[in-house]
Enzyme design. Sequence first.
Site, short mmCIF file in Angstrom:
data_model
loop_
_atom_site.label_atom_id
_atom_site.label_comp_id
_atom_site.label_asym_id
_atom_site.label_seq_id
_atom_site.Cartn_x
_atom_site.Cartn_y
_atom_site.Cartn_z
CG HIS A 11 -6.29 4.89 -1.42
ND1 HIS A 11 -5.18 4.40 -0.81
CD2 HIS A 11 -6.24 4.45 -2.70
CE1 HIS A 11 -4.48 3.69 -1.67
NE2 HIS A 11 -5.09 3.71 -2.84
CG ASN B 173 -5.05 1.06 7.99
OD1 ASN B 173 -5.08 0.17 8.83
ND2 ASN B 173 -4.00 1.85 7.84
CB THR B 174 -8.68 4.44 10.24
OG1 THR B 174 -7.57 5.01 9.54
CG2 THR B 174 -8.82 5.11 11.58
CG ASP C 94 -1.97 0.99 1.29
OD1 ASP C 94 -2.42 1.41 0.20
OD2 ASP C 94 -2.39 1.38 2.39
CG HIS C 95 -0.29 4.90 0.09
ND1 HIS C 95 -0.65 5.88 -0.80
CD2 HIS C 95 -1.42 4.55 0.74
CE1 HIS C 95 -1.95 6.12 -0.68
NE2 HIS C 95 -2.44 5.32 0.24
P1 13P Z 1 -8.51 4.51 6.06
O1 13P Z 1 -7.47 4.31 7.13
O2 13P Z 1 -9.09 5.86 6.08
O3 13P Z 1 -9.54 3.44 6.07
O4 13P Z 1 -7.73 4.42 4.65
C1 13P Z 1 -7.13 3.22 4.27
C2 13P Z 1 -6.37 3.39 3.01
O5 13P Z 1 -6.75 4.11 2.11
C3 13P Z 1 -5.15 2.59 2.84
O6 13P Z 1 -4.44 2.97 1.70
#
Ligand code: 13P
Length: 287
Positions: free
Chosen positions: A207, A231-232, A84-85
Amino acid sequence: MLVSATEMLQKAKAGHYAVGQFNINNLEWTKAILLTAQELNSPVILGVSEGAGKYMGGYDVVVGMVNGMLKDLKITVPVALHLDHGTYDGCYKCLEAGFSSIMFDGSHYPIEENVAKTTELVAAAHARGVSIEAEVGAIGGEEDGVIGMGECADPKECKAIADLGIDFLAAGIGNIHGKYPANWKGLSFETLDAIQALTGEMPLVLHGGTGIPADMIKKAITLGVAKINVNTECQLSFAAATRKYVEEGKDLQGKGYDPRKLLAPGFEAIKATVKEKMELFGSVDKA
Ligand code: 13P
């Protein structure tokens, strides 16, 4: 066996649903996400940021852990392990380590440099059967020290990057990593519409999936979003469940301090969050 994310995302775009990318941080996260995907018969993408990769000990640890789980937990749904990124160097490291998908985030480079580096990485990834995501227009918020302004991508730049042979494209449409501020203006569907008009069949990536209202998620899927990153939200649900366990004093009762007990409510909370997202994204029974 890990698979590239290309086929699952092309199917998702054609079928008008989205596959979730859920970022992993450790064994509990990985196991919770994989078991939920298997239970719901859903394809899934495990996201690993460079910071999380480092935290877990390195990319070889991550690949070893995920491959071991696929085998021992008898996971048969399609699973992609995705950087990711990624930075330019990070992409090469993950290709070496055995990731099945990478994201090159060249959004902070001038477009010419983003094009040059993306072109090179497309060839390197495809030579190994690995899928590659690129980004245009920084995603807002902060993630692992990478700070974006939440700008909207230029659809013409999206078309230029999409034409380089990438497999899916992340385009900023006002989305932000982490919690959304109260004064957030929402997603720019106008921008998304314009990007899809120019990029056609290309699966688009949203994202910052945490906290986007369900109606906006559904609308984004109708406009070509086929991969949604979360993710969060798993971090928040894990933290809340763990807090409750400790505040109720359960770690002090009997052998409640055993990590297998202490981390169990958080593990179940991640499973519940992933289930809710897979249902919302429409990927259930699409394996
Ligand atoms: P969030 O943490 O806002 O869910 O974003 C996750 C994300 O885009 C990972 O690249």
